[in-house]
Design a protein around this motif. Structure first.
Motif, short mmCIF file in Angstrom:
data_model
loop_
_atom_site.label_atom_id
_atom_site.label_comp_id
_atom_site.label_asym_id
_atom_site.label_seq_id
_atom_site.Cartn_x
_atom_site.Cartn_y
_atom_site.Cartn_z
N CYS A 195 0.83 -1.19 0.00
CA CYS A 195 0.00 0.00 0.00
C CYS A 195 0.87 1.25 0.00
N VAL A 196 0.56 2.20 -0.85
CA VAL A 196 1.37 3.41 -0.93
C VAL A 196 1.14 4.34 0.26
N ARG A 197 0.09 4.07 1.03
CA ARG A 197 -0.21 4.94 2.18
C ARG A 197 0.36 4.39 3.48
N CYS A 198 0.13 3.10 3.75
CA CYS A 198 0.58 2.53 5.02
C CYS A 198 1.74 1.55 4.86
N LEU A 199 2.12 1.24 3.63
CA LEU A 199 3.25 0.37 3.31
C LEU A 199 3.03 -1.09 3.72
N GLU A 200 1.79 -1.46 4.01
CA GLU A 200 1.48 -2.86 4.34
C GLU A 200 1.36 -3.69 3.06
N PRO A 201 1.73 -4.98 3.11
CA PRO A 201 1.59 -5.84 1.93
C PRO A 201 0.12 -5.95 1.51
N LEU A 202 -0.10 -6.09 0.22
CA LEU A 202 -1.46 -6.25 -0.28
C LEU A 202 -1.47 -7.20 -1.47
N ALA A 203 -2.65 -7.72 -1.75
CA ALA A 203 -2.84 -8.59 -2.92
C ALA A 203 -4.18 -8.22 -3.54
N ILE A 204 -4.20 -8.04 -4.84
CA ILE A 204 -5.43 -7.69 -5.53
C ILE A 204 -5.62 -8.59 -6.76
N GLU A 205 -6.88 -8.85 -7.08
CA GLU A 205 -7.19 -9.62 -8.28
C GLU A 205 -7.19 -8.67 -9.48
N GLU A 229 -9.62 1.82 0.20
CA GLU A 229 -9.80 3.21 -0.19
C GLU A 229 -9.77 4.16 1.01
N THR A 230 -10.18 3.65 2.17
CA THR A 230 -10.25 4.52 3.36
C THR A 230 -8.97 4.48 4.19
N CYS A 231 -7.92 3.85 3.69
CA CYS A 231 -6.66 3.76 4.44
C CYS A 231 -6.17 5.15 4.81
N ALA A 232 -5.91 5.36 6.12
CA ALA A 232 -5.48 6.67 6.60
C ALA A 232 -3.98 6.87 6.49
N GLY A 233 -3.25 5.80 6.20
CA GLY A 233 -1.81 5.94 6.01
C GLY A 233 -1.03 5.97 7.32
N LEU A 234 0.13 6.61 7.28
CA LEU A 234 1.02 6.70 8.43
C LEU A 234 1.12 8.13 8.94
#
Length: 204
Positions: free
Chosen positions: A70-80, A145-150
Motif C-alpha cells: 500500500c502506498v499509504r501505510c506500506l502494508e503488503p497487499l494482494a489484488i485480483e 480506499e479509506t486507508c489513513a496511512g502513516l
C-alpha cells in the motif's frame, strides 16, 4: 507459444482456448517496484483466435493475483487483476504481399517495429500480456480506499490508532513568538547596561 495451425489460414476460422500459464519474471509482470504478479504465479487465460486475411487476431482476458504494498501505510497487499487485450499477429509473408512498390522503405521499417508476427504458425503472448497487465494495475495501490496511512511525524499506522495526534504549533505563530522573544531579550540587555548618554559624558 500458442499454435495456430488448426486455423489453416482460412479467413473466418476461429478457435477458443482456456489455459493456465506461469507468470514470467525478470522483469516482473506488472509495475516493477510497485505491484505485479509474482514470477511463476498462475495466470488464467481465455483466448479467441480468429484467422483473418493477413494473420491471426487474438482477443482475450488474463486473470491473476498481483502483489505489492500500500502506498499509504506500506502494508503488503494482494489484488485480483483482470486484463483484456486484442492483438494482431501477422503472417511472415503478409507484409510482402501487401507492401506497395511505391511505399517508403523508412515507413515500412517503422511499421514493422510495431507489428507482431507469427513464427512457425505460433505466437508469443508474453509482450502483449505484459502491456495489458500494466495498464490494468493501479499506479498507486492501496490496501483499502479509506486507508489513513502513516503519521507524518512518527510513522505510526493511523488505522490502528485513530485517536493518535501530535500537539502542533502553527508555524506562523511560532515565528511571531520567536520575534517577540528576541525583542524581550534586547530590552533586558538595554536595562542591565548603562545609558548611552552617561557613558559619553564620563568619557569626556
Amino acid at each position: 507459444m500458442f499454435d495456430t495451425r488448426e486455423l489453416g489460414r482460412r479467413p473466418g476460422a476461429m478457435k477458443r482456448l482456456t489455459r493456465s500459464v506461469e507468470a514470467p519474471g525478470a522483469p516482473v509482470l506488472g509495475i516493477d517496484g510497485v505491484i505485479g504478479v509474482p514470477e511463476k504465479a498462475p495466470v488464467e487465460l481465455d483466448l479467441r483466435l480468429e484467422s483473418v486475411m493477413d494473420g491471426v487476431l487474438v482477443t482475450g482476458t488474463a486473470r491473476a493475483t498481483a502483489e505489492g504494498e500500500c502506498v499509504r501505510c506500506l502494508e503488503p497487499l494482494a489484488i485480483e487483476v483482470e486484463a483484456d487485450f486484442q492483438e494482431m499477429f501477422s503472417y511472415p509473408d503478409a507484409d510482402d504481399r501487401n507492401r506497395s512498390r511505391t511505399a517508403d522503405p523508412v515507413d515500412d521499417a517503422e511499421d514493422d517495429e510495431d507489428r507482431l508476427f507469427l513464427e512457425d504458425d505460433s505466437f508469443d503472448l508474453e509482450p502483449v500480456l505484459r502491456d495489458a497487465v500494466v495498464l490494468a494495475l493501479p499506479l498507486q495501490p492501496v490496501c483499502k480506499e479509506t486507508c489513513a496511512g502513516l503519521c507524518s511525524e512518527c510513522g505510526i499506522r493511523l488505522d490502528e490508532n485513530p485517536d493518535h495526534h501530535h500537539d502542533a504549533v502553527d508555524i506562523r505563530w511560532a515565528a511571531l513568538q520567536g520575534l517577540a522573544d528576541t525583542v524581550q531579550d534586547g530590552e533586558k540587555d538595554n536595562m542591565g547596561g548603562a545609558e548611552p548618554g552617561v557613558d559619553e559624558k564620563q568619557e569626556k
